[in-house]
Design a protein around this motif. Structure first.
Motif, PDB file in Angstrom:
ATOM      1  N   GLY A  34     -20.234 104.817 -18.854  1.00  0.00           N
ATOM      2  CA  GLY A  34     -20.938 103.548 -18.680  1.00  0.00           C
ATOM      3  C   GLY A  34     -22.303 103.712 -18.058  1.00  0.00           C
ATOM      4  O   GLY A  34     -23.262 103.028 -18.430  1.00  0.00           O
ATOM      5  N   GLU A  38     -25.814 102.742 -20.063  1.00  0.00           N
ATOM      6  CA  GLU A  38     -26.736 101.787 -19.448  1.00  0.00           C
ATOM      7  C   GLU A  38     -28.146 102.369 -19.370  1.00  0.00           C
ATOM      8  O   GLU A  38     -29.137 101.656 -19.551  1.00  0.00           O
ATOM      9  CB  GLU A  38     -26.251 101.429 -18.046  1.00  0.00           C
ATOM     10  N   PRO A 182     -27.225  95.838 -24.959  1.00  0.00           N
ATOM     11  CA  PRO A 182     -27.581  94.426 -25.120  1.00  0.00           C
ATOM     12  C   PRO A 182     -29.080  94.153 -25.036  1.00  0.00           C
ATOM     13  O   PRO A 182     -29.571  93.206 -25.661  1.00  0.00           O
ATOM     14  CB  PRO A 182     -26.833  93.748 -23.957  1.00  0.00           C
ATOM     15  N   GLN A 183     -29.796  94.982 -24.293  1.00  0.00           N
ATOM     16  CA  GLN A 183     -31.237  94.753 -24.167  1.00  0.00           C
ATOM     17  C   GLN A 183     -32.020  95.282 -25.368  1.00  0.00           C
ATOM     18  O   GLN A 183     -33.243  95.202 -25.390  1.00  0.00           O
ATOM     19  CB  GLN A 183     -31.782  95.379 -22.879  1.00  0.00           C
ATOM     20  N   GLY A 251     -22.368  96.936 -24.898  1.00  0.00           N
ATOM     21  CA  GLY A 251     -22.352  95.884 -23.880  1.00  0.00           C
ATOM     22  C   GLY A 251     -21.113  95.944 -23.010  1.00  0.00           C
ATOM     23  O   GLY A 251     -21.190  95.827 -21.779  1.00  0.00           O
ATOM     24  N   THR A 252     -19.953  96.131 -23.646  1.00  0.00           N
ATOM     25  CA  THR A 252     -18.699  96.218 -22.890  1.00  0.00           C
ATOM     26  C   THR A 252     -18.653  97.476 -22.040  1.00  0.00           C
ATOM     27  O   THR A 252     -18.195  97.447 -20.893  1.00  0.00           O
ATOM     28  CB  THR A 252     -17.506  96.208 -23.862  1.00  0.00           C
ATOM     29  N   ILE A 254     -21.124  99.028 -20.697  1.00  0.00           N
ATOM     30  CA  ILE A 254     -22.009  98.848 -19.540  1.00  0.00           C
ATOM     31  C   ILE A 254     -21.399  97.868 -18.537  1.00  0.00           C
ATOM     32  O   ILE A 254     -21.387  98.110 -17.327  1.00  0.00           O
ATOM     33  CB  ILE A 254     -23.397  98.355 -19.993  1.00  0.00           C
ATOM     34  N   GLU A 255     -20.869  96.768 -19.049  1.00  0.00           N
ATOM     35  CA  GLU A 255     -20.295  95.744 -18.161  1.00  0.00           C
ATOM     36  C   GLU A 255     -19.097  96.269 -17.387  1.00  0.00           C
ATOM     37  O   GLU A 255     -18.885  95.927 -16.223  1.00  0.00           O
ATOM     38  CB  GLU A 255     -19.881  94.523 -18.984  1.00  0.00           C
ATOM     39  N   HIS A 256     -18.298  97.101 -18.031  1.00  0.00           N
ATOM     40  CA  HIS A 256     -17.097  97.647 -17.400  1.00  0.00           C
ATOM     41  C   HIS A 256     -17.234  99.168 -17.236  1.00  0.00           C
ATOM     42  O   HIS A 256     -16.336  99.922 -17.604  1.00  0.00           O
ATOM     43  CB  HIS A 256     -15.867  97.313 -18.248  1.00  0.00           C
ATOM     44  N   LYS A 257     -18.342  99.592 -16.690  1.00  0.00           N
ATOM     45  CA  LYS A 257     -18.649 101.030 -16.669  1.00  0.00           C
ATOM     46  C   LYS A 257     -17.628 101.854 -15.906  1.00  0.00           C
ATOM     47  O   LYS A 257     -17.411 103.020 -16.225  1.00  0.00           O
ATOM     48  CB  LYS A 257     -20.060 101.274 -16.120  1.00  0.00           C
ATOM     49  N   ALA A 260     -14.684 102.165 -18.580  1.00  0.00           N
ATOM     50  CA  ALA A 260     -15.152 102.033 -19.962  1.00  0.00           C
ATOM     51  C   ALA A 260     -14.162 102.603 -20.973  1.00  0.00           C
ATOM     52  O   ALA A 260     -13.920 102.012 -22.038  1.00  0.00           O
ATOM     53  CB  ALA A 260     -16.506 102.711 -20.115  1.00  0.00           C
ATOM     54  N   GLU A 263     -11.241 100.271 -21.651  1.00  0.00           N
ATOM     55  CA  GLU A 263     -11.627  99.171 -22.532  1.00  0.00           C
ATOM     56  C   GLU A 263     -11.606  99.609 -23.991  1.00  0.00           C
ATOM     57  O   GLU A 263     -11.126  98.894 -24.874  1.00  0.00           O
ATOM     58  CB  GLU A 263     -13.028  98.669 -22.152  1.00  0.00           C
TER      59      GLU A 263
END
Length: 428
Positions: A34, A38, A182-183, A251-252, A254-257, A260, A263
Motif C-alpha cells: 500500500g 500510494e 485515484p489521483q 484506490g483500495t 492505498i485506503e487499506h494499506k 492490502a 483486501e
C-alpha cells in the motif's frame, strides 16, 4: 563421512535460499504494498525492481565480504577486520535501531492482519501486536529461537500463497487501468520515490551472514544463494504488486494499506481467501520477528564482547540466550508499535538500512573485494534513493526524520562519550 559433517555446517543451498527469501518476504510485502502504490501508482512494480537492484548487489557484497574474512558478524565484523572498530561500533548501533524498527513493523503487520480477519477495531490491532511481541520475546528467552525446519516450511507456504494471489490477479483480473491511483496516472520517475519508501521490504538476507559457521561450504554456495534469493524476491514483489493491485484496485490498496493483501484475497476468493491470507501473514510476520530477534541478540552480544556496547548487554541467562538485548529490543519495538505509524516505520527503517548497506559497499570498494562495478552500481542507486527518502520524510514525516537522524547522531557522537563512562567487556 558426509559433506555436511566435513564442513561442520548444516545449511545447504536449499536451506540458505529458503531462509534468505523468508527473511525478506517474511514481513516486507505485507506492509509495503500500500505504501509503494500510494507513492508510485501504476509504477509500483518498477519501484520494487529499482530497490531490488540495491538488494541484489548488496547480497553479493555481503556474501563476498563474509567469505573473504571467513567469519560471521555482517557489517560490524567487516569493519572490525579492517581495523575500524570505532566506526563498526557506531554502525552496529544504527543496525540495532534498524532491526528494532523492522521488528516493530512486523508486529504491526501481525496485529493489523489478524484483527482485520476477526473484525476487531481499535485498539485491538496494537494490542495484538504487543501480545505477539511479548510471546515471541518470551520464546526467545527460553531458548526457542530459530527452528530452521519450521521456518523453511513457513517460507514455502507463504510464497505459495503470494504467488497464487499474483497469478489469479494477472490471469483473471487483467485490467491495467486498475493499477492507476485515484489521483490519476503518475509519471515514471515516481517509481524512484516508491523505491525509497519501501526499501525495508528487502531487509533480511544479511541476517544469514550471522550464520556463517552453520553454512555448508560457504565459499561455494553463500554468494549464489543470497544473490539468487534476492533476485527471486524482486520477481515475487513485482508480480504481487501487479496482480494484487489489479484484484483490489489501487484506490483500495492505498485506503487499506496496512491490510492490502487481505483486501485482494477477499475479492479473489471470498472468506476462504481471507482466512488463508491471514494465516500466511501471521506465520510470516511471526517468523520474521523471531529471526530478527535472534540475529539482533547475537549482534548485540558480539558488539558488547568487543567493547562497543556496555557490558550490561553481554549477560546470558540459563539457556545461554543474550536475554537483556532481546528484552530491550522487544520492549523498544513495543513502544514503536504503540506510538508509530505504518508509513513512518517503513521509511525510517529503510533509511537506516540504506546507510548500513552503503558502508558495506564502501568497504568492498576500498579493499578491492568483489567486482567494483557491482558496488559502484549499488552506491549510485543508494545515493538517489536515499536522497529521495530524506526529501520525502522531510516533507511528509519531519518528526520521524528528526528522530532517526537524532539516533544516527547518538550512534556517532554520543556513543564514544558513553563508552568512556560505563563498563565494557574490553574497557573494564
Amino acid at each position: 563421512m558426509s559433506d555436511e559433517s566435513k564442513s561442520g555446517g548444516r545449511l545447504g543451498p536449499a536451506s540458505l535460499v529458503s531462509l534468505a527469501t523468508g527473511g525478506m518476504v517474511g514481513g516486507g510485502i505485507y506492509v509495503a504494498l500500500g505504501v509503494v502504490v500510494e507513492a508510485a501508482g501504476q509504477w509500483a512494480w518498477l519501484s520494487f525492481a529499482l530497490a531490488g537492484v540495491i538488494a541484489v548487489t548488496t547480497a553479493y557484497a555481503y556474501a563476498t565480504l563474509t567469505n573473504h574474512f571467513e567469519s560471521s558478524g555482517g557489517a560490524f565484523g567487516f569493519l572490525e577486520h579492517i581495523d575500524r572498530s570505532g566506526f563498526a561500533g557506531s554502525l552496529s548501533w544504527v543496525l540495532l535501531v534498524a532491526y528494532t524498527l523492522t521488528i516493530a513493523l512486523y508486529a504491526y503487520a501481525f496485529g493489523e492482519y489478524v484483527s482485520h480477519a476477526l473484525d476487531w477495531s481499535a485498539p485491538w490491532p496494537k494490542v495484538l501486536s504487543l501480545i505477539v511481541l511479548a510471546g515471541l520475546t518470551a520464546l526467545n528467552l527460553v531458548g526457542v529461537g530459530k527452528v530452521k525446519g519450521v521456518e523453511i516450511t513457513i517460507v514455502t507456504g507463504n510464497l505459495l500463497v503470494l504467488l497464487i494471489l499474483a497469478v489469479v490477479g494477472l490471469v483473471g483480473w487483467w485490467s491495467p487501468e486498475r493499477l492507476v491511483a485515484p489521483q490519476g496516472p503518475m509519471p515514471a520517475w515516481n517509481a524512484w520515490m516508491g523505491a525509497a519508501a519501501i526499501f525495508v521490504a528487502y531487509e533480511g538476507f544479511q541476517l544469514l551472514t550471522y550464520e556463517y559457521d552453520e553454512v555448508r561450504d560457504p565459499k561455494r554456495i553463500l554468494a549464489p544463494s543470497l544473490v539468487g534469493s534476492a533476485l527471486a524476491v524482486v520477481l515475487i514483489y513485482a508480480v504481487v504488486a501487479v496482480g494484487a493491485t489489479m484484484i483490489a484496485g489501487a484506490g483500495t490498496v492505498i485506503e487499506h494499506k496496512s491490510i492490502a493483501l487481505s483486501e485482494a484475497a477477499v475479492l479473489a476468493a471470498g472468506s476462504p481467501g481471507l482466512v488463508v491470507m491471514t494465516i500466511a501473514a501471521a506465520f510470516a510476520t511471526s517468523a520474521a520477528i523471531i529471526s530478527t530477534l535472534v540475529s539482533s541478540g547475537k549482534l548485540a552480544r558480539r558488539v558488547s564482547d568487543d567493547g562497543e556496547l556496555p557490558a550490561w548487554f553481554d549477560h546470558r541467562n540459563a539457556e545461554d540466550v543474550p536475554d537483556r538485548p532481546i528484552m530491550l529490543l522487544g520492549a523498544a519495538a513495543a513502544v514503536l508499535v504503540w506510538v508509530g505509524s505504518l508509513a513512518a516505520l517503513v521509511e525510517a527503517a529503510s533509511l537506516a538500512f540504506l546507510a548500513a548497506f552503503s558502508a558495506v559497499h564502501t568497504i568492498a570498494l576500498r579493499r578491492g573485494i568483489g567486482h567494483a562495478w557491482v558496488s559502484w552500481l549499488a552506491m549510485g542507486f543508494t545515493a538517489v534513493i536515499g536522497a529521495l527518502l530524506i526529501v520525502r520524510l522531510a516533507t511528509t514525516k519531519p518528526v520521524a526524520l528528526s528522530l532517526i537522524l537524532a539516533l544516527f547522531a547518538i550512534a556517532w557522537l554520543v556513543r564514544p562519550w558513553l563508552l568512556r563512562h560505563v563498563r565494557t567487556e574490553q574497557g573494564g
